[in-house]
Design a protein around this motif. Structure first.
Motif, PDB file in Angstrom:
ATOM      1  N   LEU A   1      16.704   4.715  -1.489  1.00 33.74           N
ATOM      2  CA  LEU A   1      17.183   5.770  -1.394  1.00 33.74           C
ATOM      3  C   LEU A   1      15.871   6.963  -0.924  1.00 33.74           C
ATOM      4  O   LEU A   1      16.956   8.144  -0.918  1.00 33.74           O
ATOM      5  CB  LEU A   1      17.198   6.395  -3.241  1.00 33.74           C
ATOM      6  N   CYS A   2      14.879   6.336  -0.806  1.00 31.84           N
ATOM      7  CA  CYS A   2      13.799   7.263  -0.348  1.00 31.84           C
ATOM      8  C   CYS A   2      12.431   6.764   0.264  1.00 31.84           C
ATOM      9  O   CYS A   2      12.518   5.110  -0.032  1.00 31.84           O
ATOM     10  CB  CYS A   2      13.245   8.343  -1.566  1.00 31.84           C
ATOM     11  N   THR A   3      11.959   7.120   1.021  1.00 30.86           N
ATOM     12  CA  THR A   3      10.771   6.554   1.427  1.00 30.86           C
ATOM     13  C   THR A   3       9.358   6.628   1.351  1.00 30.86           C
ATOM     14  O   THR A   3       9.493   7.943   1.171  1.00 30.86           O
ATOM     15  CB  THR A   3      10.986   6.207   2.786  1.00 30.86           C
ATOM     16  N   PRO A   4       8.490   6.014   1.261  1.00 32.18           N
ATOM     17  CA  PRO A   4       7.294   6.433   0.768  1.00 32.18           C
ATOM     18  C   PRO A   4       6.333   7.650   2.117  1.00 32.18           C
ATOM     19  O   PRO A   4       7.267   7.431   2.993  1.00 32.18           O
ATOM     20  CB  PRO A   4       6.598   4.768   0.721  1.00 32.18           C
ATOM     21  N   GLN A   5       5.360   8.090   1.732  1.00 27.67           N
ATOM     22  CA  GLN A   5       4.814   8.765   2.480  1.00 27.67           C
ATOM     23  C   GLN A   5       3.896   7.783   3.520  1.00 27.67           C
ATOM     24  O   GLN A   5       3.480   8.646   4.655  1.00 27.67           O
ATOM     25  CB  GLN A   5       3.579   9.513   1.879  1.00 27.67           C
TER      26      GLN A   5
ATOM     27  N   GLU B   1       0.769  -0.414  -0.305  1.00 31.54           N
ATOM     28  CA  GLU B   1       0.189  -0.240  -0.283  1.00 31.54           C
ATOM     29  C   GLU B   1       0.703   1.026  -0.025  1.00 31.54           C
ATOM     30  O   GLU B   1       0.695   2.029   0.442  1.00 31.54           O
ATOM     31  CB  GLU B   1      -0.542   0.259   1.288  1.00 31.54           C
ATOM     32  N   VAL B   2       1.696   1.614  -0.887  1.00 37.48           N
ATOM     33  CA  VAL B   2       2.891   2.330  -0.781  1.00 37.48           C
ATOM     34  C   VAL B   2       2.018   4.055  -1.275  1.00 37.48           C
ATOM     35  O   VAL B   2       1.553   3.540  -2.562  1.00 37.48           O
ATOM     36  CB  VAL B   2       3.902   1.516  -1.435  1.00 37.48           C
ATOM     37  N   VAL B   3       2.614   5.107  -1.003  1.00 35.13           N
ATOM     38  CA  VAL B   3       2.150   6.584  -1.630  1.00 35.13           C
ATOM     39  C   VAL B   3       2.836   6.963  -1.300  1.00 35.13           C
ATOM     40  O   VAL B   3       3.545   7.466  -0.272  1.00 35.13           O
ATOM     41  CB  VAL B   3       0.739   6.833  -0.821  1.00 35.13           C
TER      42      VAL B   3
END
Length: 567
Positions: free
Chosen positions: A395-399, A349-351
């Motif tokens: 490199l980044c994370t989901p909100q 459930e990635v945003v």
């Protein structure tokens, strides 16, 4: 970060301070050189004055003592100058090495995402010109400024002890030069050095891009326009260089005028002191020549101060690359947990949205890749396929939502250890100028020849280099110039496969290849990656049997598909 116009940024200053012992010793040797030169001129003035007086009054005079002192100071100056150059350049070269390591160590993790806002020519300018400005801070700025400041303090003390009025006059002259010369040399330095650096960067970028695109320029009859633009860039650089030199010339003029006013005044003060019998004539001659030497040494203040401000500006530009103000979304808390040897990669459930954009490229996307499973994600350009890879790479994370590996949230894993579990083939994976062996060792520096040949065999390149005669030592040229596009792609894949990693990430692996070559490469990938989890990002149609599962990314969501290329 501190103000780049006044000092070096904090993190960069730490790199410089690693060599503080050599730097301090080099500055001490430079000060010794200046002291020896000043004492030499002062002693010479004392000697010449005393000798002239002795000759005019027919008195006996000891030539041997002052002559011995002059010879001794000459040797001290020569030896200290040599040692200062030796140690100063040694420290500078060590600093140049560490600055480049620091820059690459900080910049390379940003390369997949954070460096895209820079042109290659701009990065080259910062890597070369800006680092050169910073690594020369010792010999061009810091050393001269501190050594001259110390010399001025000692000379003022000596003059004050001998003749207080002379000390006061020298102090006023030195304070005037010390304040006026840097101000004239570095007025509006932030704008000047910034514009100068930008102009040099644009010129370098234009040259580099013109060389890379020379075939297109010729084919489109645009070479003349490019040359005209290059000429305009050159004039722009010349304008800022001339402005910089004019300011330095103004500082030199101010120094010359201050010197011209100080020396007659000093001569009058010393002659008055001699007339009042507060000091001997020979000592007065020595003080006058000492003043000449100190004022001459002060001519280094303006260029050293200009070099210091240029180095501070360059350091700030370097920090802008490795510490961008608008980064990719924060990685959040950096974990320390080691990742599991194998496991499923799960997007739950990635945003996700990029900074400055309200559009969610991923909006409730879910995907689970089991251990040993090969998965294709396709979709139109801009739909967020590369964002999936950025999230998988950590490199980044989901909100919202989470990315997990073997049921561990990536945010809890040690980033360096997590990257050891990944073999990544980016869309524009380069082939470096060098041999086949050197390119493959980037994947595993400890791999022996047998393992290198196995990796080449996995991608069907072993016969190509066996037939070349030099084997693994075959030279592949700049950007793989001696290889076809398919062979270069296969070599990059072999390098990725050498990493003993359970997860293989492939970003547009067939980009730029014809259909037959692309199909052959994908079949070889399927065979070579047996037993690994594979995530393939591609808009191309894959041959049958390459992947186990196929998804399409649309409107931020992943939809399962059946079709060619799935089992």
């Amino acid at each position: 970060m501190t103000d780049r116009n006044d000092t070096l940024p904090v993190r960069l200053r730490e790199v410089v301070l690693r060599h503080r012992r050599r730097i301090v010793l080099a500055i001490a040797l430079l000060l010794l050189t200046l002291l020896a030169g000043t004492a030499l001129l002062g002693l010479s003035g004392h000697f010449l004055t005393a000798a002239a007086l002795a000759g005019s009054t027919a008195l006996g005079f000891n030539f041997f003592g002052p002559s011995a002192g002059i010879r001794a100071l000459t040797f001290v100056r020569i030896l200290s100058r040599y040692a200062e150059k030796l140690l100063g350049h040694d420290a500078t070269l060590r600093l140049a090495r560490d600055l480049r390591v620091w820059f690459f160590r900080r910049a390379l993790p940003l390369a997949p995402l954070g460096l895209g806002r820079f042109r290659i020519g701009e990065l080259m300018a910062r890597l070369m010109a800006d680092i050169e400005a910073v690594d020369g801070v010792l010999v061009r700025a810091l050393g001269p400024l501190l050594a001259v400041l110390s010399l001025c303090a000692l000379a003022t003390l000596v003059a004050t002890l001998a003749v207080p009025a002379a000390g006061a006059l020298l102090l006023i002259a030195l304070m005037l030069i010390g304040a006026l010369a840097p101000w004239l040399a570095a007025r509006s330095v932030a704008a000047l050095e910034g514009e100068r650096a930008e102009a040099r960067m644009r010129l370098r970028a234009s040259v580099q891009e013109g060389i890379e695109g020379q075939q297109d320029l010729v084919a489109m009859d645009a070479a003349s326009a490019w040359l005209a633009a290059l000429d305009a860039r050159s004039r722009e650089v010349a304008h800022w260089e001339d402005l910089r030199k004019r300011r330095l010339a103004l500082a030199s003029l101010a120094h010359a005028l201050a010197t011209a006013a100080t020396l007659p005044a000093m001569l009058w003060v010393l002659l008055s002191a001699v007339h009042a019998e507060r000091i001997g004539a020979a000592a007065a001659g020595g003080l006058f020549f000492m003043t000449v030497a100190v004022l001459e040494a002060c001519s280094a203040i303006a260029p050293a101060w200009q070099a210091w401000r240029a180095a501070a500006t360059a350091a700030g530009r370097l920090e802008e690359v490795v510490e961008p103000k608008h980064e990719a979304p924060s990685r959040g808390r950096m974990g320390a947990q080691p990742p599991a040897p194998r496991g499923a990669l799960w997007f739950r459930e990635v945003v996700f949205a990029w900074p400055g954009s309200a559009r969610r490229v991923l909006d409730g996307a879910s995907l689970r890749i089991e251990a040993g499973e090969r998965v294709l994600v396709s979709g139109d350009s801009g739909e967020g396929k590369s964002s999936l890879l950025a999230l998988a790479l950590g490199l980044c994370t989901p909100q919202a939502g989470e990315v997990r590996f073997a049921d561990d949230d990536l945010r809890t894993l040690d980033p360096a250890l997590w990257h050891t579990r990944i073999a990544w083939l980016p869309q524009d994976a380069p082939v470096f100028s060098g041999s086949v062996r050197e390119n493959l060792h980037l994947g595993d520096p400890d791999a022996d020849d047998a393992r290198l040949w196995r990796a080449l065999a996995q991608v069907k390149l072993d016969a190509r280099f066996h037939d070349a005669g030099d084997g693994l030592d075959t030279w592949v040229g700049e950007n793989g110039a001696t290889l076809s596009a398919g062979q270069a792609r296969r070599l990059a894949l072999a390098r990725a496969l050498l990493r003993d990693a359970p997860l293989l990430l492939l970003d547009e692996p067939t980009e730029g290849l014809d259909q037959d070559t692309a199909d052959a490469l994908m079949r070889d990938i399927a065979t070579a990656s047996e037993g690994r989890s594979v995530l393939i990002i591609s808009h191309a149609t894959l041959p049958d049997g390459v992947v186990d599962t196929r998804y399409r990314l649309r409107d931020g969501k992943l939809m399962h598909e059946d079709g060619p290329g799935s089992l």
